[in-house]
Design a protein around this motif. Sequence first.
Motif, PDB file in Angstrom:
ATOM      1  N   ILE A 182     -24.721   6.940 -22.200  1.00  0.00           N
ATOM      2  CA  ILE A 182     -23.593   6.874 -21.274  1.00  0.00           C
ATOM      3  C   ILE A 182     -22.953   8.250 -21.226  1.00  0.00           C
ATOM      4  N   TRP A 183     -22.937   8.834 -20.044  1.00  0.00           N
ATOM      5  CA  TRP A 183     -22.355  10.148 -19.836  1.00  0.00           C
ATOM      6  C   TRP A 183     -21.174  10.007 -18.888  1.00  0.00           C
ATOM      7  N   LYS A 184     -19.979  10.154 -19.419  1.00  0.00           N
ATOM      8  CA  LYS A 184     -18.778  10.201 -18.584  1.00  0.00           C
ATOM      9  C   LYS A 184     -18.513  11.669 -18.320  1.00  0.00           C
ATOM     10  N   PHE A 185     -18.519  12.008 -17.061  1.00  0.00           N
ATOM     11  CA  PHE A 185     -18.518  13.405 -16.665  1.00  0.00           C
ATOM     12  C   PHE A 185     -17.341  13.675 -15.738  1.00  0.00           C
ATOM     13  N   ARG A 186     -16.687  14.797 -15.964  1.00  0.00           N
ATOM     14  CA  ARG A 186     -15.641  15.221 -15.029  1.00  0.00           C
ATOM     15  C   ARG A 186     -15.663  16.734 -14.904  1.00  0.00           C
ATOM     16  N   SER A 187     -15.360  17.181 -13.702  1.00  0.00           N
ATOM     17  CA  SER A 187     -15.344  18.604 -13.386  1.00  0.00           C
ATOM     18  C   SER A 187     -13.990  18.984 -12.843  1.00  0.00           C
ATOM     19  N   LYS A 188     -13.464  20.059 -13.343  1.00  0.00           N
ATOM     20  CA  LYS A 188     -12.267  20.665 -12.774  1.00  0.00           C
ATOM     21  C   LYS A 188     -12.772  21.669 -11.757  1.00  0.00           C
ATOM     22  N   ILE A 189     -12.514  21.384 -10.492  1.00  0.00           N
ATOM     23  CA  ILE A 189     -13.030  22.256  -9.444  1.00  0.00           C
ATOM     24  C   ILE A 189     -11.927  23.162  -8.894  1.00  0.00           C
ATOM     25  N   LYS A 190     -12.360  24.236  -8.273  1.00  0.00           N
ATOM     26  CA  LYS A 190     -11.434  25.200  -7.690  1.00  0.00           C
ATOM     27  C   LYS A 190     -10.844  24.615  -6.397  1.00  0.00           C
ATOM     28  N   PRO A 191      -9.663  25.056  -6.009  1.00  0.00           N
ATOM     29  CA  PRO A 191      -9.007  24.490  -4.820  1.00  0.00           C
ATOM     30  C   PRO A 191      -9.873  24.470  -3.564  1.00  0.00           C
ATOM     31  N   LEU A 192     -10.595  25.544  -3.288  1.00  0.00           N
ATOM     32  CA  LEU A 192     -11.419  25.563  -2.080  1.00  0.00           C
ATOM     33  C   LEU A 192     -12.548  24.531  -2.109  1.00  0.00           C
ATOM     34  N   ALA A 193     -12.955  24.115  -3.296  1.00  0.00           N
ATOM     35  CA  ALA A 193     -14.034  23.129  -3.418  1.00  0.00           C
ATOM     36  C   ALA A 193     -13.611  21.752  -2.912  1.00  0.00           C
ATOM     37  N   TYR A 194     -12.312  21.495  -2.851  1.00  0.00           N
ATOM     38  CA  TYR A 194     -11.847  20.196  -2.351  1.00  0.00           C
ATOM     39  C   TYR A 194     -12.202  20.002  -0.878  1.00  0.00           C
ATOM     40  N   ILE A 195     -12.400  21.089  -0.177  1.00  0.00           N
ATOM     41  CA  ILE A 195     -12.795  21.010   1.234  1.00  0.00           C
ATOM     42  C   ILE A 195     -14.164  20.342   1.356  1.00  0.00           C
ATOM     43  N   ILE A 196     -15.029  20.615   0.401  1.00  0.00           N
ATOM     44  CA  ILE A 196     -16.389  20.048   0.419  1.00  0.00           C
ATOM     45  C   ILE A 196     -16.573  19.050  -0.727  1.00  0.00           C
ATOM     46  N   TYR A 197     -15.491  18.398  -1.134  1.00  0.00           N
ATOM     47  CA  TYR A 197     -15.507  17.493  -2.286  1.00  0.00           C
ATOM     48  C   TYR A 197     -16.668  16.486  -2.269  1.00  0.00           C
ATOM     49  N   PRO A 198     -16.907  15.756  -1.169  1.00  0.00           N
ATOM     50  CA  PRO A 198     -18.008  14.775  -1.210  1.00  0.00           C
ATOM     51  C   PRO A 198     -19.357  15.407  -1.547  1.00  0.00           C
ATOM     52  N   LEU A 199     -19.610  16.588  -1.009  1.00  0.00           N
ATOM     53  CA  LEU A 199     -20.866  17.284  -1.282  1.00  0.00           C
ATOM     54  C   LEU A 199     -20.933  17.731  -2.749  1.00  0.00           C
ATOM     55  N   VAL A 200     -19.830  18.294  -3.253  1.00  0.00           N
ATOM     56  CA  VAL A 200     -19.775  18.745  -4.644  1.00  0.00           C
ATOM     57  C   VAL A 200     -20.020  17.567  -5.577  1.00  0.00           C
ATOM     58  N   ARG A 201     -19.356  16.443  -5.333  1.00  0.00           N
ATOM     59  CA  ARG A 201     -19.502  15.261  -6.186  1.00  0.00           C
ATOM     60  C   ARG A 201     -20.949  14.760  -6.172  1.00  0.00           C
ATOM     61  N   LYS A 202     -21.535  14.670  -4.987  1.00  0.00           N
ATOM     62  CA  LYS A 202     -22.911  14.180  -4.882  1.00  0.00           C
ATOM     63  C   LYS A 202     -23.878  15.110  -5.609  1.00  0.00           C
ATOM     64  N   GLN A 203     -23.728  16.423  -5.416  1.00  0.00           N
ATOM     65  CA  GLN A 203     -24.629  17.377  -6.069  1.00  0.00           C
ATOM     66  C   GLN A 203     -24.491  17.309  -7.592  1.00  0.00           C
ATOM     67  N   PHE A 204     -23.268  17.246  -8.099  1.00  0.00           N
ATOM     68  CA  PHE A 204     -23.065  17.176  -9.549  1.00  0.00           C
ATOM     69  C   PHE A 204     -23.615  15.885 -10.114  1.00  0.00           C
ATOM     70  N   SER A 205     -23.383  14.790  -9.408  1.00  0.00           N
ATOM     71  CA  SER A 205     -23.879  13.498  -9.865  1.00  0.00           C
ATOM     72  C   SER A 205     -25.403  13.509  -9.975  1.00  0.00           C
ATOM     73  N   THR A 206     -26.060  14.059  -8.969  1.00  0.00           N
ATOM     74  CA  THR A 206     -27.523  14.161  -8.980  1.00  0.00           C
ATOM     75  C   THR A 206     -27.994  15.074 -10.107  1.00  0.00           C
ATOM     76  N   PHE A 207     -27.340  16.212 -10.253  1.00  0.00           N
ATOM     77  CA  PHE A 207     -27.711  17.194 -11.276  1.00  0.00           C
ATOM     78  C   PHE A 207     -27.577  16.602 -12.686  1.00  0.00           C
ATOM     79  N   VAL A 208     -26.485  15.913 -12.942  1.00  0.00           N
ATOM     80  CA  VAL A 208     -26.264  15.311 -14.259  1.00  0.00           C
ATOM     81  C   VAL A 208     -27.311  14.240 -14.533  1.00  0.00           C
TER      82      VAL A 208
END
Length: 176
Positions: A117-143
């Motif tokens: 079980i991997w509970k994962f969280r990322s503190k992202i930079k403010p500009l990353a919130y603009i592309i939040y869905p993409l960032v979340r999907k990419q990180f989820s896949t990568f993990v």
Amino acid sequence: MVKFTKKLTVNASRDMIWSVFAHNFDNAYNWMASVPKSYHQSNGELFDGAKTDGRVCELTTKPGGMKASEQFLSYDEAKQTATVKIDFVDTASMFPVRYNILEFSMKAVSEEQTEMIWKFRSKIKPLAYIIYPLVRKQFSTFVFEIMEELKHYVENGTPHPRKVKAMKKAESFVKD
């Protein structure tokens, strides 16, 4: 903050998984496709039972390239749980992440099967919130891919095909 939980069943005991994940923490390069080189670096507190207090994972073969500087924030040898903070070093200015936190735990399914079980969280930079869905999907896949690579390594004693491919690619750069 990007948050998600991933679970994966491994055909191995908790002890086998813990040995690779925690006791050989410095040696992520053996099984993680995105890490051509990893090594010990004292990054924090050395917890009871831990073999190390931190590592650096080089994320590229280029000198001075991006690295992950990792440290245990918590570590429980008896419960086989750990929390790891992952800071990124030498990143491009547009890299969207400040740091990641991984809470690692396991649950025995049977004597020969374990659920990671991997509970994962990322503190992202403010500009990353603009592309939040993409960032979340990419990180989820990568993990999840990292979890698959750990599973394969523990179950087979050999690197995942993604890791083998990454090693061959790195070797071709050295030859050129």
